[in-house]
Design a protein around this motif. Structure first.
Motif, short mmCIF file in Angstrom:
data_model
loop_
_atom_site.label_atom_id
_atom_site.label_comp_id
_atom_site.label_asym_id
_atom_site.label_seq_id
_atom_site.Cartn_x
_atom_site.Cartn_y
_atom_site.Cartn_z
N SER A 110 10.70 7.57 -2.51
CA SER A 110 10.06 8.81 -2.99
C SER A 110 8.73 8.57 -3.68
O SER A 110 8.21 9.48 -4.32
CB SER A 110 11.01 9.55 -3.94
OG SER A 110 11.18 8.82 -5.15
N CYS A 111 8.17 7.36 -3.58
CA CYS A 111 6.90 7.07 -4.22
C CYS A 111 5.82 8.04 -3.72
O CYS A 111 5.78 8.40 -2.53
CB CYS A 111 6.46 5.64 -3.96
SG CYS A 111 4.92 5.17 -4.79
N THR A 112 4.96 8.45 -4.61
CA THR A 112 3.91 9.41 -4.27
C THR A 112 2.70 8.76 -3.59
O THR A 112 1.83 9.47 -3.07
CB THR A 112 3.42 10.12 -5.54
OG1 THR A 112 2.96 9.13 -6.48
CG2 THR A 112 4.54 10.94 -6.17
N ARG A 113 2.64 7.45 -3.57
CA ARG A 113 1.44 6.78 -3.05
C ARG A 113 1.16 7.08 -1.58
O ARG A 113 -0.01 7.34 -1.23
CB ARG A 113 1.54 5.27 -3.28
CG ARG A 113 0.23 4.54 -2.95
CD ARG A 113 0.28 3.10 -3.38
NE ARG A 113 -1.01 2.45 -3.17
CZ ARG A 113 -1.27 1.19 -3.49
NH1 ARG A 113 -0.34 0.43 -4.07
NH2 ARG A 113 -2.46 0.67 -3.27
N PRO A 114 2.17 7.07 -0.70
CA PRO A 114 1.86 7.38 0.71
C PRO A 114 1.26 8.77 0.92
O PRO A 114 0.56 9.01 1.91
CB PRO A 114 3.23 7.26 1.40
CG PRO A 114 4.01 6.34 0.53
CD PRO A 114 3.57 6.66 -0.86
N GLY A 116 9.88 -6.36 -6.42
CA GLY A 116 10.95 -5.59 -5.79
C GLY A 116 10.62 -4.12 -5.75
O GLY A 116 9.57 -3.68 -6.22
N THR A 117 11.52 -3.35 -5.18
CA THR A 117 11.33 -1.91 -5.11
C THR A 117 11.20 -1.33 -6.50
O THR A 117 11.92 -1.72 -7.42
CB THR A 117 12.53 -1.26 -4.40
OG1 THR A 117 12.67 -1.85 -3.11
CG2 THR A 117 12.34 0.23 -4.24
N CYS A 118 10.29 -0.40 -6.69
CA CYS A 118 10.10 0.25 -7.98
C CYS A 118 11.41 0.89 -8.44
O CYS A 118 12.12 1.51 -7.64
CB CYS A 118 9.00 1.30 -7.88
SG CYS A 118 8.72 2.22 -9.41
N ILE A 119 11.75 0.75 -9.71
CA ILE A 119 13.01 1.27 -10.22
C ILE A 119 12.83 2.59 -10.97
O ILE A 119 13.81 3.13 -11.50
CB ILE A 119 13.71 0.25 -11.14
CG1 ILE A 119 12.84 -0.05 -12.38
CG2 ILE A 119 14.03 -1.02 -10.38
CD1 ILE A 119 13.52 -0.97 -13.40
N HIS A 120 11.62 3.12 -11.01
CA HIS A 120 11.36 4.30 -11.83
C HIS A 120 11.42 5.62 -11.06
O HIS A 120 11.40 6.68 -11.67
CB HIS A 120 10.02 4.15 -12.54
CG HIS A 120 9.94 2.91 -13.37
ND1 HIS A 120 10.74 2.72 -14.48
CD2 HIS A 120 9.21 1.77 -13.23
CE1 HIS A 120 10.48 1.52 -15.00
NE2 HIS A 120 9.55 0.94 -14.27
N GLY A 150 0.79 -1.22 0.00
CA GLY A 150 0.00 0.00 0.00
C GLY A 150 0.82 1.28 0.00
O GLY A 150 0.25 2.37 0.09
N ARG A 151 2.14 1.16 -0.14
CA ARG A 151 3.00 2.34 -0.09
C ARG A 151 3.78 2.55 -1.38
O ARG A 151 4.59 3.47 -1.48
CB ARG A 151 3.97 2.24 1.09
CG ARG A 151 3.28 2.20 2.44
CD ARG A 151 4.28 2.19 3.59
NE ARG A 151 5.12 3.38 3.58
CZ ARG A 151 4.77 4.57 4.06
NH1 ARG A 151 3.54 4.72 4.60
NH2 ARG A 151 5.59 5.59 4.02
N SER A 152 3.58 1.68 -2.35
CA SER A 152 4.24 1.80 -3.65
C SER A 152 3.22 1.50 -4.73
O SER A 152 2.41 0.58 -4.58
CB SER A 152 5.42 0.82 -3.76
OG SER A 152 5.88 0.73 -5.10
#
Length: 217
Positions: A123-127, A114-118, A42-44
């Motif tokens: 720094s994902c905006t989802r949270p 795995g962790t998003c590579i983009h 839920g955070r990515s």
């Protein structure tokens, strides 16, 4: 001082009816439970829960192309903390090809877990409740959709997943991704259809530098 690592990466492919793959290898409750225990849940934007109908997502297309990539470091016993430097260039290659196949054939890609590579890590905006910066690039993994990739690797490719121990990498790392489609025939990295477990290609030895960028030798 040279802090780069040499490795080889070999792709294997298997193609089967998507319905058969779903029936045999999808265990949404069990595998989904692992996702719910992960700190990225839920955070990515690459992780569940997703805002689409999962059942439709995995059953929309008739054929499933699965790709297993075995990454073998030239030097044994590397620190497990350096695994990401070997994985990153192969993830970039695989995800680039999957997106190319979407454009070429239609269909739907499933990236490596795995962790998003983009975006930079953390720094994902989802949270923050903001839209994904790169929805044209981000795809869910097979695991995020409930598929058992360890069983996929073992039963379709004869590759047993290995894990590091005592802070050291195993003898090889394994990535599994997929492409579901309705095309009569698809090509993976310059090759045509393959029977289960056939080697799609053997990449030349690559050197991975401190940044994770690989250079083919």
């Amino acid at each position: 001082m040279d802090h780069s690592f040499r490795y080889t990466a070999r792709d294997f492919t298997a193609e089967l009816p998507a319905a058969a793959y779903v029936a045999r290898f999808r265990d949404a409750e069990r595998v989904g439970g692992y996702c719910r225990e992960c700190g990225n849940y839920g955070r990515s934007w690459g992780c569940p829960p997703f805002g689409f109908d999962m059942e439709e997502y995995v059953t929309r297309y008739g054929t499933a192309l699965l790709v297993a990539t075995r990454i073998t470091p030239e030097e044994p016993g590397l620190p497990v903390s350096e695994a990401g430097r070997l994985i990153l260039p192969e993830r970039q290659r695989l995800e680039r090809r999957l997106l190319e196949m979407e454009r070429q054939y239609g269909g739907r890609s499933f990236a490596y877990v795995g962790t998003c590579i983009h975006c930079p890590e953390g720094s994902c905006t989802r949270p923050e409740g903001r839209p994904c910066r790169h929805p044209e690039l981000v795809r869910p993994s097979l695991e995020a959709c409930g598929f058992d990739v360890a069983r996929t690797a073992s039963e379709l490719f004869g590759i047993e997943m290995k894990w590091g121990s005592r802070g050291r990498m195993p003898e090889y790392l394994t990535l599994v991704c997929g492409f579901f489609h309705d095309a009569e025939s698809v090509v993976w990295n310059g090759y045509g259809r393959f029977s289960t477990g056939a080697a799609a290609r053997i990449r030349r030895t690559r050197r991975c530098g401190p940044s994770g960028r690989a250079h083919t030798k």
